[in-house]
Design a protein around this motif. Structure first.
Motif, PDB file in Angstrom:
ATOM      1  N   ILE A  79       0.658  -1.100   0.131  1.00  0.00           N
ATOM      2  CA  ILE A  79       0.166  -0.147   0.335  1.00  0.00           C
ATOM      3  C   ILE A  79       0.555   1.365  -0.180  1.00  0.00           C
ATOM      4  CG2 ILE A  79      -1.840   1.372   1.385  1.00  0.00           C
ATOM      5  CD1 ILE A  79      -2.704  -1.488   2.465  1.00  0.00           C
ATOM      6  N   ASN A  82       1.100   7.446   0.922  1.00  0.00           N
ATOM      7  CA  ASN A  82       0.562   8.497   1.060  1.00  0.00           C
ATOM      8  C   ASN A  82      -1.062   7.778   1.060  1.00  0.00           C
ATOM      9  OD1 ASN A  82       0.306   7.098  -1.119  1.00  0.00           O
ATOM     10  ND2 ASN A  82      -0.828   8.838  -2.761  1.00  0.00           N
ATOM     11  N   ILE A  83      -2.028   6.856   0.959  1.00  0.00           N
ATOM     12  CA  ILE A  83      -2.417   5.942   1.399  1.00  0.00           C
ATOM     13  C   ILE A  83      -2.689   5.081   2.141  1.00  0.00           C
ATOM     14  CG2 ILE A  83      -4.539   3.971   0.744  1.00  0.00           C
ATOM     15  CD1 ILE A  83      -3.441   4.608  -2.373  1.00  0.00           C
ATOM     16  N   TYR A  84      -1.816   5.002   2.936  1.00  0.00           N
ATOM     17  CA  TYR A  84      -1.595   4.441   4.570  1.00  0.00           C
ATOM     18  C   TYR A  84      -1.440   5.281   4.875  1.00  0.00           C
ATOM     19  CZ  TYR A  84      -0.718   0.452   8.481  1.00  0.00           C
ATOM     20  OH  TYR A  84      -0.709  -0.515   8.811  1.00  0.00           O
ATOM     21  N   ASP A  88      -6.796   6.493   3.353  1.00  0.00           N
ATOM     22  CA  ASP A  88      -7.373   6.833   1.986  1.00  0.00           C
ATOM     23  C   ASP A  88      -8.245   4.879   1.643  1.00  0.00           C
ATOM     24  OD1 ASP A  88      -8.386   7.410   0.057  1.00  0.00           O
ATOM     25  OD2 ASP A  88      -7.344   9.269  -0.884  1.00  0.00           O
ATOM     26  N   LYS A  91      -9.393   5.991  -2.093  1.00  0.00           N
ATOM     27  CA  LYS A  91      -7.792   4.714  -3.177  1.00  0.00           C
ATOM     28  C   LYS A  91      -7.582   3.672  -2.583  1.00  0.00           C
ATOM     29  CE  LYS A  91      -5.857   9.421  -4.031  1.00  0.00           C
ATOM     30  NZ  LYS A  91      -5.324  10.492  -3.740  1.00  0.00           N
ATOM     31  N   ALA A  92      -7.225   2.971  -1.593  1.00  0.00           N
ATOM     32  CA  ALA A  92      -7.725   1.568  -1.526  1.00  0.00           C
ATOM     33  C   ALA A  92      -8.071   0.863  -2.201  1.00  0.00           C
ATOM     34  CB  ALA A  92      -7.290   1.113   0.133  1.00  0.00           C
TER      35      ALA A  92
END
Length: 101
Positions: A79, A82-84, A88, A91-92
């Motif tokens: 992941i 910036n998502i983790y 988010d 986005k995931a």
């Protein structure tokens, strides 16, 4: 039903991420179950998952984890931070969808 397993060091931070993915997936109508576990528990779930998501802090283990899952038809991805880091879920979910294409 897509079965997703998120792994991190102890399973704590990935629990928040898993919850965000479940919420976003539900809003989008995605049929999936999302569990968060410690990396050390991975072998217990190999027969039960379709997607393996790795916390960004375990990126150094990616090759080892790909080897562990090579006998199974499991899609695997780290992941992005910036998502983790922002939890988010949308986005995931995009990441999961792209893995399943």
């Amino acid at each position: 039903m897509t079965r997703v397993l998120l792994i991190c060091g102890a399973g704590a931070s990935s629990g928040f991420m898993a919850n965000a993915i479940r919420k976003a997936g539900k809003k989008r109508g995605m049929e999936m179950s999302v569990q968060a576990r410690s990396e050390s528990q991975l072998s217990e779930y190999l027969n039960e998952i379709d997607v393996l998501l790795i916390g960004p802090h375990l990126k150094y283990m990616e090759d080892e984890l790909k080897e562990k899952t090579s006998d199974y038809s499991i899609k695997i991805s780290v992941i992005p931070q910036n998502i983790y880091g922002t939890l988010d879920g949308n986005k995931a979910c995009d990441l999961i969808a792209s893995l399943l294409e």
